[in-house]
Write a protein that holds these residues in place. Sequence first.
Motif, mmCIF file in Angstrom:
data_model
loop_
_atom_site.group_PDB
_atom_site.id
_atom_site.type_symbol
_atom_site.label_atom_id
_atom_site.label_comp_id
_atom_site.label_asym_id
_atom_site.label_seq_id
_atom_site.Cartn_x
_atom_site.Cartn_y
_atom_site.Cartn_z
ATOM 1 N N ASP A 213 -8.138 3.321 1.451
ATOM 2 C CA ASP A 213 -6.845 3.717 0.878
ATOM 3 C C ASP A 213 -7.161 4.465 -0.411
ATOM 4 O O ASP A 213 -6.829 4.021 -1.501
ATOM 5 N N GLN A 214 -7.846 5.584 -0.271
ATOM 6 C CA GLN A 214 -8.300 6.322 -1.450
ATOM 7 C C GLN A 214 -7.300 7.399 -1.849
ATOM 8 O O GLN A 214 -6.437 7.777 -1.048
ATOM 9 N N SER A 215 -7.474 7.888 -3.064
ATOM 10 C CA SER A 215 -6.536 8.868 -3.611
ATOM 11 C C SER A 215 -6.398 10.095 -2.708
ATOM 12 O O SER A 215 -5.326 10.673 -2.594
ATOM 13 N N TYR A 216 -7.480 10.477 -2.031
ATOM 14 C CA TYR A 216 -7.443 11.682 -1.202
ATOM 15 C C TYR A 216 -6.957 11.408 0.217
ATOM 16 O O TYR A 216 -6.837 12.322 1.032
ATOM 17 N N SER A 217 -6.714 10.134 0.541
ATOM 18 C CA SER A 217 -6.216 9.806 1.877
ATOM 19 C C SER A 217 -5.594 8.415 1.851
ATOM 20 O O SER A 217 -6.211 7.428 2.234
ATOM 21 N N ARG A 218 -4.346 8.356 1.424
ATOM 22 C CA ARG A 218 -3.646 7.082 1.321
ATOM 23 C C ARG A 218 -3.405 6.491 2.713
ATOM 24 O O ARG A 218 -3.073 7.221 3.651
ATOM 25 N N GLY B 142 -11.557 3.280 -3.831
ATOM 26 C CA GLY B 142 -10.121 2.984 -3.888
ATOM 27 C C GLY B 142 -9.812 1.856 -4.876
ATOM 28 O O GLY B 142 -8.760 1.236 -4.788
ATOM 29 N N ARG C 183 -0.643 -3.317 4.397
ATOM 30 C CA ARG C 183 -1.099 -2.383 5.442
ATOM 31 C C ARG C 183 -0.739 -2.890 6.826
ATOM 32 O O ARG C 183 -0.497 -2.109 7.746
ATOM 33 N N GLU D 259 0.076 7.217 4.379
ATOM 34 C CA GLU D 259 0.257 8.610 4.760
ATOM 35 C C GLU D 259 -0.630 8.957 5.961
ATOM 36 O O GLU D 259 -0.219 9.643 6.899
ATOM 37 N N ARG D 260 -1.865 8.477 5.911
ATOM 38 C CA ARG D 260 -2.835 8.788 6.955
ATOM 39 C C ARG D 260 -2.434 8.171 8.297
ATOM 40 O O ARG D 260 -2.435 8.843 9.331
#
Lengths: 363, 363
Positions: free
Chosen positions: B167-172, A73, B211, B175-176
């Motif tokens: 908080d990675q591009s594939y699972s913010r 990230g 967060r 949103e998560r």
Amino acid sequence: MPWITAHYRVESSADEIEAFAQTLALEQSVEVPLAAVRDGWIAEHIVGKVRSIAPRADGAFDVAIALATATTGWDVAQTINMLFGNASLHAAVQLADVELPLSLVTAFPRPRFGIAGLRARTGVVAGPLACVALKPQGMPPRELAKLYRLFAQAGVDVVKDDHGIADQSYSRFAERVAAVQQVADEVRRATGRAPLYAPSLVGSPVALSERLRIVRDEGVSMVLIAPALIGMPVFAELIMKLDVPVLAHPAYTGATRVAAPLLLGKFFRLLGADATIFPSFGGRFAFDRKMCGAIATAARAPWHDVAATLPVPAGGMTVERVPELVDFYGPDTMLLIGGSILAADDVAARARAFANAVKGAFR
Amino acid sequence: MPWITAHYRVESSADEIEAFAQTLALEQSVEVPLAAVRDGWIAEHIVGKVRSIAPRADGAFDVAIALATATTGWDVAQTINMLFGNASLHAAVQLADVELPLSLVTAFPRPRFGIAGLRARTGVVAGPLACVALKPQGMPPRELAKLYRLFAQAGVDVVKDDHGIADQSYSRFAERVAAVQQVADEVRRATGRAPLYAPSLVGSPVALSERLRIVRDEGVSMVLIAPALIGMPVFAELIMKLDVPVLAHPAYTGATRVAAPLLLGKFFRLLGADATIFPSFGGRFAFDRKMCGAIATAARAPWHDVAATLPVPAGGMTVERVPELVDFYGPDTMLLIGGSILAADDVAARARAFANAVKGAFR
């Protein structure tokens, strides 16, 4: 997207190393058995891959694992997590080294001054630099300021707080920094040159914010920070708020489990340390020549566009050893001597001898 | 003012241990030779004192050193510095335990919920608790939310993010957390009860602030934090801003150099962890029964006015081992199983078997 390559030193039998390496690749990426990875995209783009396994001369194995850059990230804490979060709990595993793609390197602060900037600020255009420490803790601000003056007259280049000096009842940060910096400013006005004063920034983020304000208000020209004490992510954020060079201190790095060249060299450099302190061979810590050479190399070697960090060998050095140390570390080095100068009968003479030895050691 | 007593495990010969202990007392206080301490007040009130040296069964020595409480400045980072800053660089020294005066203990956050608060929030008034993890990373938020629903139906008490999920591009993160918490709220409305969802808070302080706002806005009921990743001082400050229980994760603790019972038990408890994860014996980490028992004891034993922290053994556990684990750890325990449930052919059935095993294990 290019992957990270993490290099681990793993103690294992030859029979078990392949399975261990595979387990490690899972541990540092998806942290589930491969059977629980039901998605082809995850298996291809997220799961860590064992790239190579090679026996080492010491009987352990070098295991290279590719880790997906996206899992970080682009965050400091999360990058450390992916490199050595759970693996740090395996006594048989050491994080030995890491290769980072440029896209990740440029997501970190990196040194803003580096060796060139420190030379410009100290006026030491060639040869090694000399650094001493204000201590012992317990001394009131006015005594520490007097000690700074003595060191300035001796001709050293940097005077840092002992890393144990924080914001204690007997030496408040605000009072101490003002007192020492005032002497530094006086010396500079009188002689045109004064050692950079690097007060120690140690504390919780709220306390650090307040001290940052003091550092700015007092015109302080350098700071000392122990990244492992305040936390590497905090260190990285502090760097971005500072407009003076940063000297990294190895306190609490427990440097044997993460390879010292990686932690004190590469990591602290990546985070933005302009100079990095480490225990030198022949002092009161057990780091050998090879380890110290590797730390200095990690700090200085060309690495993408990252400025070089100044190696600062320390920890029980003596004035007599200056020629040997300069011979070993070369000119892009700052020697740090504390206790053995302060224990001398004539501290001023000893400090002057140190400064002269450093200046004379490189021709 | 009462002093701190720090206990170190030191590898040394019998001939050298007295001198080594004296050196250690200086290293962790004034960091100069005794000859450099010219002030009587400092010698008496600041210099560390060797209190006792005793041989251990393993051939090393227990060295107890009194450290002046004033040197901590009542700050988290500086307390760690005084306990193990430079000593961490000595491979022969382990910080084994510490006794803190009440005045220093009360300067730390300490658990605000603890075991009693976690029982109240989960509704598990007696017996052990069951915890599972959302993973592998790489899954999008909606898939993680589906997995949460499956675990809720299985009857577990806590569902945490895998510590690798950030908080990675594939699972913010935003949103998560919204997706999973929405399912948690639905389940609670429908059944009157839902597992606490503990998203992973990992990142730099600025990211953590953002967060934290999301955690509040979404009504999240618990969080997962790795103090060694974000930095112990940041952890302590975060605790003061959170009004939900905190589950500590051991990532990056490299737990063999600071004794695990001290770091994962006492320290994380002192800083405010309400529950603390550690690798249990018989799993994929090499912690033995004695070590695990000591961690659980450090987390739960009466200690000044500090609330008890819930031990969370984890790391390669299986449903079959639940009775053995409950027998060992007792009812004030939360069992955490991740990979072995997710690797099952019927994940839902396996999760239900886990929840039932935990509920049935204590009578």
